[in-house]
Design a protein around this motif. Structure first.
Motif, PDB file in Angstrom:
ATOM      1  N   THR A  15       0.730  -0.916  -0.051  1.00  0.00           N
ATOM      2  CA  THR A  15      -0.082   0.089   0.070  1.00  0.00           C
ATOM      3  C   THR A  15       0.800   1.579   0.275  1.00  0.00           C
ATOM      4  O   THR A  15       0.501   2.450  -0.077  1.00  0.00           O
ATOM      5  CB  THR A  15      -1.270   0.070   1.419  1.00  0.00           C
ATOM      6  OG1 THR A  15      -0.588   0.120   2.252  1.00  0.00           O
ATOM      7  CG2 THR A  15      -1.826  -1.243   1.693  1.00  0.00           C
ATOM      8  N   ILE A  16       2.118   1.208  -0.188  1.00  0.00           N
ATOM      9  CA  ILE A  16       2.833   2.750  -0.133  1.00  0.00           C
ATOM     10  C   ILE A  16       3.551   2.779  -0.986  1.00  0.00           C
ATOM     11  O   ILE A  16       4.136   1.800  -2.164  1.00  0.00           O
ATOM     12  CB  ILE A  16       4.277   2.243   0.645  1.00  0.00           C
ATOM     13  CG1 ILE A  16       4.113   1.566   2.359  1.00  0.00           C
ATOM     14  CG2 ILE A  16       4.936   3.454   1.018  1.00  0.00           C
ATOM     15  CD1 ILE A  16       3.151   2.254   3.593  1.00  0.00           C
ATOM     16  N   PRO A  17       3.197   3.884  -2.307  1.00  0.00           N
ATOM     17  CA  PRO A  17       3.429   4.309  -3.367  1.00  0.00           C
ATOM     18  C   PRO A  17       5.496   3.155  -3.344  1.00  0.00           C
ATOM     19  O   PRO A  17       5.724   3.996  -2.987  1.00  0.00           O
ATOM     20  CB  PRO A  17       3.349   5.724  -3.348  1.00  0.00           C
ATOM     21  CG  PRO A  17       2.622   5.972  -2.209  1.00  0.00           C
ATOM     22  CD  PRO A  17       2.657   4.765  -1.339  1.00  0.00           C
ATOM     23  N   SER A  18       5.696   3.301  -5.011  1.00  0.00           N
ATOM     24  CA  SER A  18       7.131   3.017  -5.224  1.00  0.00           C
ATOM     25  C   SER A  18       7.808   3.944  -5.046  1.00  0.00           C
ATOM     26  O   SER A  18       9.197   4.015  -5.004  1.00  0.00           O
ATOM     27  CB  SER A  18       7.049   2.131  -6.021  1.00  0.00           C
ATOM     28  OG  SER A  18       6.600   3.445  -7.646  1.00  0.00           O
ATOM     29  N   THR A  19       7.216   5.374  -5.123  1.00  0.00           N
ATOM     30  CA  THR A  19       8.331   6.028  -5.034  1.00  0.00           C
ATOM     31  C   THR A  19       7.793   6.799  -3.399  1.00  0.00           C
ATOM     32  O   THR A  19       9.182   7.614  -2.745  1.00  0.00           O
ATOM     33  CB  THR A  19       7.852   7.528  -4.955  1.00  0.00           C
ATOM     34  OG1 THR A  19       6.878   7.649  -4.395  1.00  0.00           O
ATOM     35  CG2 THR A  19       7.415   7.440  -6.604  1.00  0.00           C
ATOM     36  N   ARG A  20       8.296   5.697  -2.353  1.00  0.00           N
ATOM     37  CA  ARG A  20       8.731   6.126  -0.517  1.00  0.00           C
ATOM     38  C   ARG A  20       9.091   4.785  -0.132  1.00  0.00           C
ATOM     39  O   ARG A  20       9.052   3.610  -0.937  1.00  0.00           O
ATOM     40  CB  ARG A  20       7.114   6.394  -0.381  1.00  0.00           C
ATOM     41  CG  ARG A  20       6.635   7.983   0.094  1.00  0.00           C
ATOM     42  CD  ARG A  20       5.173   8.037   0.195  1.00  0.00           C
ATOM     43  NE  ARG A  20       5.687   7.145   1.906  1.00  0.00           N
ATOM     44  CZ  ARG A  20       4.542   7.320   2.343  1.00  0.00           C
ATOM     45  NH1 ARG A  20       3.226   6.830   2.687  1.00  0.00           N
ATOM     46  NH2 ARG A  20       4.947   6.805   4.093  1.00  0.00           N
ATOM     47  N   ALA A  21       9.577   5.276   0.664  1.00  0.00           N
ATOM     48  CA  ALA A  21      10.469   4.042   1.252  1.00  0.00           C
ATOM     49  C   ALA A  21       9.715   3.836   3.279  1.00  0.00           C
ATOM     50  O   ALA A  21      10.331   4.622   4.048  1.00  0.00           O
ATOM     51  CB  ALA A  21      11.864   3.550   1.995  1.00  0.00           C
ATOM     52  N   ALA A  22       8.827   3.134   3.592  1.00  0.00           N
ATOM     53  CA  ALA A  22       8.675   3.742   4.968  1.00  0.00           C
ATOM     54  C   ALA A  22       8.224   2.251   5.417  1.00  0.00           C
ATOM     55  O   ALA A  22       7.873   0.928   5.066  1.00  0.00           O
ATOM     56  CB  ALA A  22       6.680   3.819   4.779  1.00  0.00           C
TER      57      ALA A  22
END
Length: 322
Positions: free
Chosen positions: A279-286
């Motif tokens: 559910t985390i966009p590929s542009t983020r790291a979380a």
């Protein structure tokens, strides 16, 4: 032995350039207009595992080769932002990088730059031994040159895990990792007979726990000779990208396992974290936090799906659950 590090991650530091595409395979055309845009961010397999274990409260340290370049600066900044210890060995060839083509359904195709590593690369043995000497556990990514560090890790007495990703069960490159680790993760995507491959890993190597993730079908756990199915967790939001789901699964499994949780319940932690990662966009790291992870595991347990015997050939599906 006194420890300062819960999880020492070796390898897998790098940068991805994310390119959203209308579908996979990409339709042939002279050009495509890319929206919402092309983004370069730090985060490859080792980075994601380190991020995941650190977000869950495990003292984490990452060791890998990095270049003195803009990509290396992005990796250093990611670790600094999240408070993750990093030992960067100079890499004259530059920091590892890849291009990820991401479809609307979250599937991806990764294109790795193979020029940023050499067969002669090595992690300094003294550094590996020093960090392993103050660590509880080492997670070894299959990037070059981590295989050469395995003997020193074994001699240091730490437990070892690895992720073989989409291993086909026969590529010899993966075998040192598969046979030297105590805990092996892999994807069922490229396996025609996952159970056979999982059992072969335990027969030929040291592993007593092998986990094959199977996307929306959950995962398959081989522990103490018994193969069971672990249900998938429902993603808490729409699935936007499968990148990092397997790394999130491994990080959450390690968090539970290193805290004394039995293998099957550790795998439930993995499926929850893997679903969250999708559910985390590929542009983020979380990474998922402990409270959300615990709530997700409790929800799975309330659903009354404690695990069952798998079918003869576990399916290989889109990896949105781990």
């Amino acid at each position: 032995m006194s420890t300062e590090i819960d999880v020492l991650v070796l390898g897998g530091a790098g940068v991805d350039t994310i390119v959203p595409v209308p579908e996979l395979p990409v339709p042939f055309a002279d050009s495509h207009m890319i929206r919402p845009g092309i983004v370069t961010r730090a985060g490859q397999s080792g980075d994601f595992v380190a991020l995941g274990t650190s977000a869950l409260g495990l003292r984490t340290h990452h060791l890998d080769l990095l270049g003195d370049d803009p990509e290396g600066d992005l990796v250093r900044a990611l670790h600094q932002e999240h408070g993750i210890g990093l030992t960067a060995v100079p890499q004259p060839l530059g920091t590892k990088r890849a291009v990820n083509l991401v479809g609307p359904d979250g599937r991806r195709l990764s294109l790795y730059d193979a020029t940023r590593a050499a067969d002669t690369d090595r992690l300094p043995e003294a550094t590996v031994r020093a960090l392993a000497g103050v660590s509880r556990h080492a997670h070894v990514v299959i990037t070059q040159p981590c295989a050469q560090a395995l003997p020193a890790l074994r001699e240091a007495g730490v437990t070892i895990s690895t992720d073989l990703h989409d291993w086909d069960g026969s590529n010899p490159y993966h075998e040192p990792f598969a046979h030297q680790a105590d805990l092996v993760f892999l994807s069922s995507t490229s396996l025609t007979d996952p159970e056979r491959t999982m059992r072969r890993i335990t027969e030929r190597g040291r592993a007593r726990i092998v986990v094959a993730t199977a996307g929306a079908e959950g995962a398959y756990l081989l522990a103490d000779g018994e193969l069971t199915h672990v249900p998938a967790a429902a993603p808490p939001a729409p699935v936007v990208d499968s990148n990092g789901a397997g790394d999130a699964f491994a990080a959450a499994f390690l968090y539970a396992w290193l805290n004394g949780t039995p293998p099957h319940r550790s795998a439930l932690h993995g499926t929850v974290a893997g679903a969250y990662a999708c559910t985390i966009p590929s542009t983020r790291a979380a990474g998922i936090g402990r409270e959300e992870l615990s709530a997700g595991v409790a929800g799975l347990e309330r659903s009354g799906q404690p695990g069952s015997a798998p079918p003869s050939a576990p399916p290989a599906t889109r990896p949105c659950a781990g």
